[in-house]
Design an enzyme around this catalytic site. Structure first.
Site, PDB file in Angstrom:
ATOM      1  N   GLU A 294      -0.880  -8.936  -1.230  1.00  8.39           N
ATOM      2  CA  GLU A 294      -1.353  -8.363   0.036  1.00  8.39           C
ATOM      3  C   GLU A 294      -2.565  -7.452  -0.229  1.00  8.39           C
ATOM      4  O   GLU A 294      -2.660  -6.314   0.238  1.00  8.39           O
ATOM      5  CB  GLU A 294      -0.259  -7.576   0.768  1.00  8.39           C
TER       6      GLU A 294
ATOM      7  N   HIS B 128       7.067   4.765  12.590  1.00  8.23           N
ATOM      8  CA  HIS B 128       7.278   5.609  11.400  1.00  8.23           C
ATOM      9  C   HIS B 128       6.010   6.157  10.762  1.00  8.23           C
ATOM     10  O   HIS B 128       6.066   6.847   9.754  1.00  8.23           O
ATOM     11  CB  HIS B 128       8.055   4.827  10.331  1.00  8.23           C
TER      12      HIS B 128
ATOM     13  N   ARG C  27       3.075   8.172   9.263  1.00 10.26           N
ATOM     14  CA  ARG C  27       2.932   9.603   8.975  1.00 10.26           C
ATOM     15  C   ARG C  27       1.831  10.256   9.809  1.00 10.26           C
ATOM     16  O   ARG C  27       1.957  11.411  10.198  1.00 10.26           O
ATOM     17  CB  ARG C  27       2.628   9.807   7.481  1.00 10.26           C
TER      18      ARG C  27
ATOM     19  N   ASP D  38       0.800  -1.225   0.000  1.00 11.23           N
ATOM     20  CA  ASP D  38       0.000   0.000   0.000  1.00 11.23           C
ATOM     21  C   ASP D  38       0.831   1.272   0.000  1.00 11.23           C
ATOM     22  O   ASP D  38       0.365   2.324   0.447  1.00 11.23           O
ATOM     23  CB  ASP D  38      -0.900  -0.011   1.240  1.00 11.23           C
TER      24      ASP D  38
ATOM     25  N   GLU E 214      -1.853   5.200   3.383  1.00  7.33           N
ATOM     26  CA  GLU E 214      -1.871   3.818   2.886  1.00  7.33           C
ATOM     27  C   GLU E 214      -3.276   3.253   2.677  1.00  7.33           C
ATOM     28  O   GLU E 214      -3.501   2.465   1.756  1.00  7.33           O
ATOM     29  CB  GLU E 214      -1.079   2.910   3.835  1.00  7.33           C
TER      30      GLU E 214
ATOM     31  N   HIS F 154      13.745   4.816  12.068  1.00  7.11           N
ATOM     32  CA  HIS F 154      13.442   5.043  10.639  1.00  7.11           C
ATOM     33  C   HIS F 154      14.163   6.304  10.169  1.00  7.11           C
ATOM     34  O   HIS F 154      14.302   7.264  10.943  1.00  7.11           O
ATOM     35  CB  HIS F 154      11.919   5.207  10.497  1.00  7.11           C
TER      36      HIS F 154
HETATM   37  C1  UD1 Z   1       6.940   4.605   3.541  1.00  9.93           C
HETATM   38  C2  UD1 Z   1       5.536   4.195   3.108  1.00  9.93           C
HETATM   39  C3  UD1 Z   1       4.848   3.409   4.206  1.00  9.93           C
HETATM   40  C4  UD1 Z   1       5.705   2.250   4.670  1.00  9.93           C
HETATM   41  C5  UD1 Z   1       7.074   2.780   5.050  1.00  9.93           C
HETATM   42  C6  UD1 Z   1       7.959   1.617   5.386  1.00  9.93           C
HETATM   43  C7  UD1 Z   1       4.295   5.704   1.635  1.00  9.93           C
HETATM   44  C8  UD1 Z   1       3.391   6.858   1.570  1.00  9.93           C
HETATM   45  N1  UD1 Z   1       4.730   5.391   2.854  1.00  9.93           N
HETATM   46  O1  UD1 Z   1       6.887   5.449   4.700  1.00  9.93           O
HETATM   47  O2  UD1 Z   1       3.626   2.894   3.715  1.00  9.93           O
HETATM   48  O3  UD1 Z   1       5.087   1.686   5.797  1.00  9.93           O
HETATM   49  O4  UD1 Z   1       7.650   3.464   3.954  1.00  9.93           O
HETATM   50  O5  UD1 Z   1       9.108   2.052   6.044  1.00  9.93           O
HETATM   51  O6  UD1 Z   1       4.607   5.116   0.639  1.00  9.93           O
HETATM   52  N2  UD1 Z   1      14.533   8.221   3.966  1.00  9.93           N
HETATM   53  C9  UD1 Z   1      15.888   8.160   3.747  1.00  9.93           C
HETATM   54  N3  UD1 Z   1      16.418   6.981   3.286  1.00  9.93           N
HETATM   55  C10 UD1 Z   1      15.655   5.869   3.084  1.00  9.93           C
HETATM   56  C11 UD1 Z   1      14.282   5.949   3.323  1.00  9.93           C
HETATM   57  C12 UD1 Z   1      13.731   7.132   3.751  1.00  9.93           C
HETATM   58  O7  UD1 Z   1      16.593   9.135   3.936  1.00  9.93           O
HETATM   59  O8  UD1 Z   1      16.199   4.830   2.700  1.00  9.93           O
HETATM   60  C13 UD1 Z   1      13.957   9.508   4.438  1.00  9.93           C
HETATM   61  C14 UD1 Z   1      13.885  10.540   3.319  1.00  9.93           C
HETATM   62  O9  UD1 Z   1      14.048  11.823   3.866  1.00  9.93           O
HETATM   63  C15 UD1 Z   1      12.464  10.357   2.798  1.00  9.93           C
HETATM   64  C16 UD1 Z   1      11.737  10.118   4.096  1.00  9.93           C
HETATM   65  O10 UD1 Z   1      12.615   9.293   4.862  1.00  9.93           O
HETATM   66  O11 UD1 Z   1      11.997  11.482   2.101  1.00  9.93           O
HETATM   67  C17 UD1 Z   1      10.409   9.453   3.982  1.00  9.93           C
HETATM   68  O12 UD1 Z   1      10.461   8.319   3.160  1.00  9.93           O
HETATM   69  P1  UD1 Z   1       9.081   7.677   2.637  1.00  9.93           P
HETATM   70  O13 UD1 Z   1       9.320   6.607   1.673  1.00  9.93           O
HETATM   71  O14 UD1 Z   1       8.200   8.785   2.177  1.00  9.93           O
HETATM   72  O15 UD1 Z   1       8.656   6.972   3.971  1.00  9.93           O
HETATM   73  P2  UD1 Z   1       7.342   6.973   4.736  1.00  9.93           P
HETATM   74  O16 UD1 Z   1       6.185   7.689   4.139  1.00  9.93           O
HETATM   75  O17 UD1 Z   1       7.723   7.366   6.093  1.00  9.93           O
HETATM   76  N1  UDP Z   2      12.775  -4.069   9.498  1.00  9.21           N
HETATM   77  C1  UDP Z   2      14.129  -4.135   9.226  1.00  9.21           C
HETATM   78  N2  UDP Z   2      14.981  -3.329   9.934  1.00  9.21           N
HETATM   79  C2  UDP Z   2      14.545  -2.468  10.885  1.00  9.21           C
HETATM   80  C3  UDP Z   2      13.154  -2.391  11.141  1.00  9.21           C
HETATM   81  C4  UDP Z   2      12.299  -3.203  10.428  1.00  9.21           C
HETATM   82  O1  UDP Z   2      14.563  -4.912   8.372  1.00  9.21           O
HETATM   83  O2  UDP Z   2      15.369  -1.787  11.486  1.00  9.21           O
HETATM   84  C5  UDP Z   2      11.857  -4.912   8.708  1.00  9.21           C
HETATM   85  C6  UDP Z   2      10.838  -5.696   9.486  1.00  9.21           C
HETATM   86  O3  UDP Z   2      11.326  -7.002   9.786  1.00  9.21           O
HETATM   87  C7  UDP Z   2       9.650  -5.758   8.543  1.00  9.21           C
HETATM   88  C8  UDP Z   2       9.772  -4.506   7.733  1.00  9.21           C
HETATM   89  O4  UDP Z   2      11.099  -4.022   7.921  1.00  9.21           O
HETATM   90  O5  UDP Z   2       9.750  -6.848   7.633  1.00  9.21           O
HETATM   91  C9  UDP Z   2       8.768  -3.486   8.209  1.00  9.21           C
HETATM   92  O6  UDP Z   2       9.038  -2.263   7.644  1.00  9.21           O
HETATM   93  P1  UDP Z   2       8.360  -0.934   8.127  1.00  9.21           P
HETATM   94  O7  UDP Z   2       7.964  -1.070   9.544  1.00  9.21           O
HETATM   95  O8  UDP Z   2       9.308   0.153   7.759  1.00  9.21           O
HETATM   96  O9  UDP Z   2       7.094  -0.830   7.175  1.00  9.21           O
HETATM   97  P2  UDP Z   2       5.592  -1.361   7.255  1.00  9.21           P
HETATM   98  O10 UDP Z   2       5.630  -2.830   7.432  1.00  9.21           O
HETATM   99  O11 UDP Z   2       4.923  -0.632   8.376  1.00  9.21           O
HETATM  100  O12 UDP Z   2       5.024  -0.970   5.938  1.00  9.21           O
END
Ligand code: UD1
Ligand code: UDP
Length: 381
Positions: free
Chosen positions: A119, A207, A209, A97, A133, A240
Site C-alpha cells: 500500500e 477514529h 486523531r 501508514d 499517517e 473504536h
Molecule cells: C491507529 C493508527 C491509524 C489507524 C488506526 C486503525 C497510528 C498513529 N494510528 O489509530 O493509522 O487508522 O489505528 O484503527 O498508528 N485501544 C485499546 N485497544 C485496542 C486498540 C486501541 O484499548 O485494541 C485504545 C488504547 O487506549 C490506545 C488507543 O486506543 O492507546 C489508541 O490506539 P492507537 O493504536 O494509537 O490508535 P489510533 O492512533 O487511534
Molecule cells: N473493521 C472491523 N470492525 C469494526 C470496524 C472496522 O473489522 O468494527 C474493519 C474494516 O472492515 C476495515 C478496517 O477494520 O477493514 C478499518 O480499520 P480502521 O477504520 O480502524 O482503520 P483505517 O483503515 O482507517 O486505517
C-alpha cells in the site's frame, strides 16, 4: 536456500491487509515467513488474527492506554530491532501508514535490511491530514526498496517523488483480497451471512486523531440530529476503543433509541453489516476501499482523502466533520432514492482480489538473484 521474510503488523487494518500477503508468501517454498505483532491494537486485532488463522511468531505486546505517538514509536523501534537481531530476516514487509509500519521500516533501514511496502504511494499532500499517517507513509517510502502501489495514482505519486519506475508494482489493495475471501467464506455458510438486523441502517465508524475534540463532537452532533430526524433508520456505530472516541460517543449518543453503539466488531461481522447497510459514514481508510467494492455509498468524515478513486467513481463523497454538511448529505441519501442509487454502483477501484498473489510472485522474482544466498538484493524485476 529459502529467504526469510518478516511481516510486521500491529493495528486492526494492518492485520486485515497483511493476512493475504502472509498467506500468499507462505504458499511459496522459496520463502520462510515469520510474523511480528507489535500489539498496537491488543484487543482490536486479536479476533482478526484468529479469523485469518495467522500464526504470530513475535508478540511485542506494546499497547498502553491512550498511548502517545513518540512513546509508542520509541518502544516499537527498540523492540522491532530486537526481533530483527534475533531473526535476521532477508526482507521486512510492512503495510500502510501506522506507527507500527513506520517504526518497522526505520528499524529495518537501520540494519540495512530491505523493506517492501504494501500500500505504497498513498498521499493527500497535507501533512496534517491524516495525522500522523501522511508523514508515516512518506517516511516508509523514503526507506523502502520495493513498492506495492494499490492504484495508478499511488504509483504516480511515487514516481513524482523520484522512486524508480522499476521498483513499483501496481497490484490493487490487499484489503480487497481479504474482503472477497471473507465474503466467500461467509456465503459458504449462508445462514450465518444473514444480516441479523432487520431495520434499514447506516453504518458509522470514526477514529482519526486530527478529528479528536471538536471534530468528534461535531460528528456526534450530526448523529443526534439524524437519529431524531430518521427514527425508522438505525445508526449502527461500532466505536473504536481509543478513549478520545469512545468517551465522546458514549456520552453524547448513549441512550438514543435508534443509535446502536457497539464495541468494535469482528471483521466478518463488520463485512456482513457493510454488505447490508444503506450507506456508510466513516473516516476510515480501509472502509473507503471496501464499501465501493460492495456498491455501498460512503460519506467520508474528512476534508481530504488519499483514496481519490472512489470519489472520482462517484461512490464516495467527502463531507468533512461539519455537522451541517453531514446532516445535509446523509439526509439527501435517505430522502432522495435517485441520489442514493447514483452512489450505489459497485466499483472495482482498489483491485480484483489478487494483490497478495502478485506481491508474492514479484518478491519471488526480485529476490531470486540473491548474493550467495546470504543477503539478497531487492532489485527491479
Ligand atoms: C491507529 C493508527 C491509524 C489507524 C488506526 C486503525 C497510528 C498513529 N494510528 O489509530 O493509522 O487508522 O489505528 O484503527 O498508528 N485501544 C485499546 N485497544 C485496542 C486498540 C486501541 O484499548 O485494541 C485504545 C488504547 O487506549 C490506545 C488507543 O486506543 O492507546 C489508541 O490506539 P492507537 O493504536 O494509537 O490508535 P489510533 O492512533 O487511534
Ligand atoms: N473493521 C472491523 N470492525 C469494526 C470496524 C472496522 O473489522 O468494527 C474493519 C474494516 O472492515 C476495515 C478496517 O477494520 O477493514 C478499518 O480499520 P480502521 O477504520 O480502524 O482503520 P483505517 O483503515 O482507517 O486505517
Amino acid at each position: 536456500m529459502s529467504k526469510r521474510i518478516l511481516c510486521i503488523y500491529g493495528t486492526r487494518p494492518e492485520v486485515i491487509k497483511m493476512a493475504p500477503v502472509v498467506q500468499a508468501l507462505s504458499r511459496r517454498p522459496e520463502f520462510e515467513v515469520r510474523t511480528c505483532d507489535t500489539g498496537q491494537h491488543r484487543e482490536m486485532s486479536g479476533p482478526v488474527i484468529e479469523w485469518f488463522g495467522l500464526r504470530t511468531d513475535h508478540q511485542l505486546g506494546l499497547m498502553t492506554p491512550s498511548q502517545g505517538l513518540s512513546q509508542f514509536m520509541a518502544q516499537a523501534l527498540a523492540k522491532i530491532d530486537e526481533v530483527l537481531a534475533e531473526t535476521a530476516p532477508d526482507l521486512l514487509v510492512c503495510q500502510g501508514d501506522t506507527t507500527t509500519a513506520a517504526a518497522a521500516a526505520l528499524a529495518a533501514f537501520h540494519r540495512q535490511i530491505p523493506v517492501a511496502h504494501v500500500e505504497a504511494g498513498l498521499r493527500t499532500g497535507d501533512r496534517h491530514a491524516p495525522w500522523p499517517e501522511e508523514i508515516n507513509r512518506r517516511v516508509i517510502d523514503l526507506v523502502a526498496d520495493r513498492y506495492y502501489a494499490p492504484t495508478r495514482s499511488a504509483a504516480d505519486a511515487l514516481l513524482r517523488e523520484g522512486v524508480p519506475a522499476a521498483s513499483i508494482l501496481i497490484t490493487g489493495n490487499t484489503a480487497i483480497d481479504a474482503l472477497l475471501w471473507t465474503i466467500k467464506k461467509l456465503e459458504a455458510n449462508s445462514p450465518a451471512f444473514a444480516s441479523g438486523h432487520d431495520r434499514p441502517f447506516v453504518l458509522i465508524t470514526a477514529h482519526r486523531r486530527e478529528s479528536f475534540g471538536a471534530g468528534m463532537q461535531s460528528i456526534a452532533d450530526a448523529l443526534v440530529t439524524l437519529a431524531g430526524r430518521f427514527p425508522d433508520t438505525d445508526w449502527i456505530f461500532p466505536v473504536h476503543l481509543n478513549p478520545n472516541v469512545h468517551e465522546v460517543m458514549h456520552t453524547r449518543l448513549g441512550g438514543l433509541p435508534n443509535v446502536k453503539l457497539l464495541e468494535p466488531l469482528d471483521y466478518p461481522r463488520f463485512c456482513q453489516l457493510l454488505s447490508r447497510c444503506t450507506f456508510v459514514l466513516t473516516d476510515s481508510g480501509g472502509v473507503q476501499e471496501e464499501a465501493p467494492a460492495l456498491g455501498k455509498p460512503v460519506l467520508v468524515l474528512r476534508e481530504v482523502t488519499e483514496r481519490p478513486e472512489g470519489v472520482a467513481g462517484g461512490t464516495v463523497k467527502l463531507v468533512g466533520c461539519s455537522a451541517i454538511r453531514i446532516v445535509e448529505e446523509a439526509t439527501r441519501l435517505l430522502q432522495d432514492p435517485a441520489a442514493l442509487k447514483a452512489m450505489s454502483v459497485p466499483g472495482n477501484f482498489y483491485g480484483d482480489g489478487t494483490a497478495a498473489e502478485q506481491i508474492a510472485a514479484d518478491l519471488a522474482a526480485v529476490t531470486s538473484n540473491g548474493n550467495g544466498g546470504k543477503r539478497f538484493v531487492v532489485s527491479p524485476a
